[in-house]
Design an enzyme around this catalytic site. Sequence first.
Site, PDB file in Angstrom:
ATOM      1  N   GLU A 245       0.886  -1.172   0.000  1.00  0.00           N
ATOM      2  CA  GLU A 245       0.000   0.000   0.000  1.00  0.00           C
ATOM      3  C   GLU A 245       0.915   1.210   0.000  1.00  0.00           C
ATOM      4  OE1 GLU A 245      -3.076  -0.047  -0.497  1.00  0.00           O
ATOM      5  OE2 GLU A 245      -3.862  -1.958   0.237  1.00  0.00           O
ATOM      6  N   CYS A 279      -2.375   8.757   2.823  1.00  0.00           N
ATOM      7  CA  CYS A 279      -2.071   8.245   1.475  1.00  0.00           C
ATOM      8  C   CYS A 279      -3.192   8.587   0.512  1.00  0.00           C
ATOM      9  CB  CYS A 279      -1.866   6.749   1.533  1.00  0.00           C
ATOM     10  SG  CYS A 279      -3.218   5.875   2.327  1.00  0.00           S
TER      11      CYS A 279
HETATM   12  P1  NAD Z   1       8.670   5.116   4.184  1.00  0.00           P
HETATM   13  O1  NAD Z   1       8.600   4.281   2.965  1.00  0.00           O
HETATM   14  O2  NAD Z   1       9.785   6.061   4.344  1.00  0.00           O
HETATM   15  O3  NAD Z   1       8.706   4.188   5.489  1.00  0.00           O
HETATM   16  C1  NAD Z   1       7.719   3.234   5.763  1.00  0.00           C
HETATM   17  C2  NAD Z   1       8.329   2.121   6.599  1.00  0.00           C
HETATM   18  O4  NAD Z   1       9.294   1.427   5.818  1.00  0.00           O
HETATM   19  C3  NAD Z   1       9.033   2.570   7.860  1.00  0.00           C
HETATM   20  O5  NAD Z   1       8.756   1.645   8.898  1.00  0.00           O
HETATM   21  C4  NAD Z   1      10.507   2.490   7.460  1.00  0.00           C
HETATM   22  O6  NAD Z   1      11.379   2.308   8.549  1.00  0.00           O
HETATM   23  C5  NAD Z   1      10.494   1.280   6.551  1.00  0.00           C
HETATM   24  N1  NAD Z   1      11.597   1.215   5.588  1.00  0.00           N
HETATM   25  C6  NAD Z   1      12.365   2.219   5.099  1.00  0.00           C
HETATM   26  N2  NAD Z   1      13.267   1.752   4.207  1.00  0.00           N
HETATM   27  C7  NAD Z   1      13.038   0.420   4.114  1.00  0.00           C
HETATM   28  C8  NAD Z   1      13.610  -0.613   3.318  1.00  0.00           C
HETATM   29  N3  NAD Z   1      14.614  -0.384   2.453  1.00  0.00           N
HETATM   30  N4  NAD Z   1      13.113  -1.861   3.434  1.00  0.00           N
HETATM   31  C9  NAD Z   1      12.094  -2.111   4.266  1.00  0.00           C
HETATM   32  N5  NAD Z   1      11.517  -1.178   5.063  1.00  0.00           N
HETATM   33  C10 NAD Z   1      11.987   0.081   4.981  1.00  0.00           C
HETATM   34  O7  NAD Z   1       7.253   5.833   4.266  1.00  0.00           O
HETATM   35  P2  NAD Z   1       6.762   6.910   5.347  1.00  0.00           P
HETATM   36  O8  NAD Z   1       7.428   8.210   5.050  1.00  0.00           O
HETATM   37  O9  NAD Z   1       6.854   6.326   6.707  1.00  0.00           O
HETATM   38  O10 NAD Z   1       5.207   7.006   5.003  1.00  0.00           O
HETATM   39  C11 NAD Z   1       4.668   7.913   4.121  1.00  0.00           C
HETATM   40  C12 NAD Z   1       4.301   7.235   2.824  1.00  0.00           C
HETATM   41  O11 NAD Z   1       3.420   6.127   3.072  1.00  0.00           O
HETATM   42  C13 NAD Z   1       3.528   8.140   1.888  1.00  0.00           C
HETATM   43  O12 NAD Z   1       3.999   7.982   0.571  1.00  0.00           O
HETATM   44  C14 NAD Z   1       2.103   7.613   1.984  1.00  0.00           C
HETATM   45  O13 NAD Z   1       1.301   7.909   0.863  1.00  0.00           O
HETATM   46  C15 NAD Z   1       2.326   6.167   2.175  1.00  0.00           C
HETATM   47  N6  NAD Z   1       1.147   5.518   2.776  1.00  0.00           N
HETATM   48  C16 NAD Z   1       0.363   4.700   1.996  1.00  0.00           C
HETATM   49  C17 NAD Z   1      -0.788   4.135   2.519  1.00  0.00           C
HETATM   50  C18 NAD Z   1      -1.672   3.244   1.686  1.00  0.00           C
HETATM   51  O14 NAD Z   1      -2.516   2.545   2.259  1.00  0.00           O
HETATM   52  N7  NAD Z   1      -1.558   3.233   0.366  1.00  0.00           N
HETATM   53  C19 NAD Z   1      -1.154   4.394   3.848  1.00  0.00           C
HETATM   54  C20 NAD Z   1      -0.343   5.232   4.601  1.00  0.00           C
HETATM   55  C21 NAD Z   1       0.812   5.784   4.058  1.00  0.00           C
END
Ligand code: NAD
Length: 472
Positions: A245, A279
Site C-alpha cells: 500500500e 495516502c
Molecule cells: P517510508 O517508505 O519512508 O517508510 C515506511 C516504513 O518502511 C518505515 O517503517 C521504514 O522504517 C520502513 N523502511 C524504510 N526503508 C526500508 C527498506 N529499504 N526496506 C524495508 N523497510 C523500509 O514511508 P513513510 O514516510 O513512513 O510514510 C509515508 C508514505 O506512506 C507516503 O507515501 C504515503 O502515501 C504512504 N502511505 C500509503 C498508505 C496506503 O494505504 N496506500 C497508507 C499510509 C501511508
Amino acid sequence: MSKKYEMTIGGETVTADSYVDVRNPANTEEVVGQAPVGTKKHLDKAIAAAAKAYKSWRFSSEEERVNACNAIAGVCTEHADELAVLLTKEQGKPLGGIGSRFEMGGCAGWAGYTGSLSLPDKVIEDSDERHVIQKRVPLGVVGSITPWNWPLIIAIWHIVPGIRTGNTVVIKPSPFTPLSTLRMIELFNEVLPPGLVNVVSGGDELGAELTTHEGIDKIVFTGSIATGKKVMASAAEGVTPVTLELGGNDAGILLPGEDPAKFAEGLFFGSMINSGQTCGALKRLYVHEDDLDATVAALSGFAANIPMGDGMDEGSILGPLQNERQFKRVIELVEDAKANGGTCVTGGEPTGGPNYFYPVTFVTGISDGVRLVDEEQFGPVLPIITYTDIDDAIERANALDFGLDASVWGSDADECARVAARLEAGTVFINKHAEIQPHVPFGGIKCSGLGVEFAEEGLAAYTSIKIINAAA
Ligand code: NAD
C-alpha cells in the site's frame, strides 16, 4: 527521564542495547518517550518466536481466531484513552476530530469486523469422478512494516487479517512513531497466546533486514513508493508474497458550473485529513477556469474556521507535520511552486517555533509539470489547477504514475458516473474523498500499490489456495 518503551517478543518484554528519543512534533523540545533500537538479533528472535507460535496457531479453530480478533478489539476499546494520548504526543494529530480517538475507534471497529469475516472451503466439483475442495490456508510468519501517519490503524490492518487466517506476525513500526505501536502490542500480548504478535522497533535498515529474512513468509508493507519498490525487489529473492500500500497523488475534478460552496467541507477534509498526511487524501484539485475564484473563496472561507494546534488541546482540529523530513519537504515543494508562478491564497510559510506546524495552504497559478502537482506533497497544501475542457482534465488526472484514489464532484449524477468510469484509480469517489471502510476492498493501481486490504479480498491475501482433489 522520559519513559522507556520496550519490544515484545514471544510474549515477553525484550530490552535493547540502546534507545532513541521520540519527540513531540507540536513541541520538539518535549521528549515523549524512548524507543528501543532493535537489531538483527532481535529480529531473529522475533521471527523464531512467531514461527514457534505458528506451529500450533496454523491449526487453531475458527472460534479461537475470532476470539483473538475480538480480544484485540477489546484492548483497543479499553485502552483507547491511553493509546490516543500517546499517539497524539508522538504523531501530532489531535485527540479529537479525525484524530487519535477516531483512529482508536477505527482500530477496534476494524479488528472486530475483520474477525467476523471468513473464507470458507469451496466445493469446486462434487461429481461421480472427483470431489474437489478449495481451501484457504495460512502462509506462515507475516512481516509487517508500517509508516508514521496512521501508525496504529495501519498496524491493525496488517495484524488482524494475518492472525484471523492462522498466521503469526512480526511488526516493525516507523522509527518516527514507534511508541504507540510498542505499547499497543504489549497490551495485545496480555490477551493473546505468546508469539502470535511480536514487535521489533528500529530504523529503515531493520525494515530491509525483515524483508530479506528467510523466516518471513509474507510481507505487508505500507509506506512510500520508493521503499515499496525496494521491498518488492527483496521479496523476489524468496518469491515471498507481498501486499504493498504505497503513496498516492489523488486527483479530484470539480465539474464545470457547480457551486463549490456546496462541496467545500468534503473537499477540505478530503485533502486536509491528518493535515494532508494521508495516502488517500485529495492532493490535486482540477476546477474549470470560470469556477476558480468561487472555489478559492469557498475553500479559504471554510479553512478560516478550522483551528490548527497542539493535538492535546481539545480545540485543535488539525495538527503539525509529523517530522522534520516531511516539514522540510512541504516547505521545499511550496517554495518551488512559488518560483514557478504559484500564488498561495492562504498560508505559504511555516508558523515558526520549535515545532513542525505548517498552515493550510491553497496554491493557484500552477499546473501539471510543477513538483507540487506531480509529486505527493503529504501535507496541508493543495494545488488548485484550472482546466477548460473536462476530457482534458480527466487526461491530466490520469497522466501520473499514481493510482490510489480519485474523485469527481458535481450535481449531475450521470456526468459524475461518466467521469468516474474514466478515472484511473483503485477507488473513485463521487462527491466525497478519502473514505475507507472495513467491508470495502482498498488498494492502489499503477505505482500506488499491489493487492488490496479489507473485506474478504484483503483476508485472502494472507492465505494461499490449497486444493484437495479426491477420487470419487
Ligand atoms: P517510508 O517508505 O519512508 O517508510 C515506511 C516504513 O518502511 C518505515 O517503517 C521504514 O522504517 C520502513 N523502511 C524504510 N526503508 C526500508 C527498506 N529499504 N526496506 C524495508 N523497510 C523500509 O514511508 P513513510 O514516510 O513512513 O510514510 C509515508 C508514505 O506512506 C507516503 O507515501 C504515503 O502515501 C504512504 N502511505 C500509503 C498508505 C496506503 O494505504 N496506500 C497508507 C499510509 C501511508
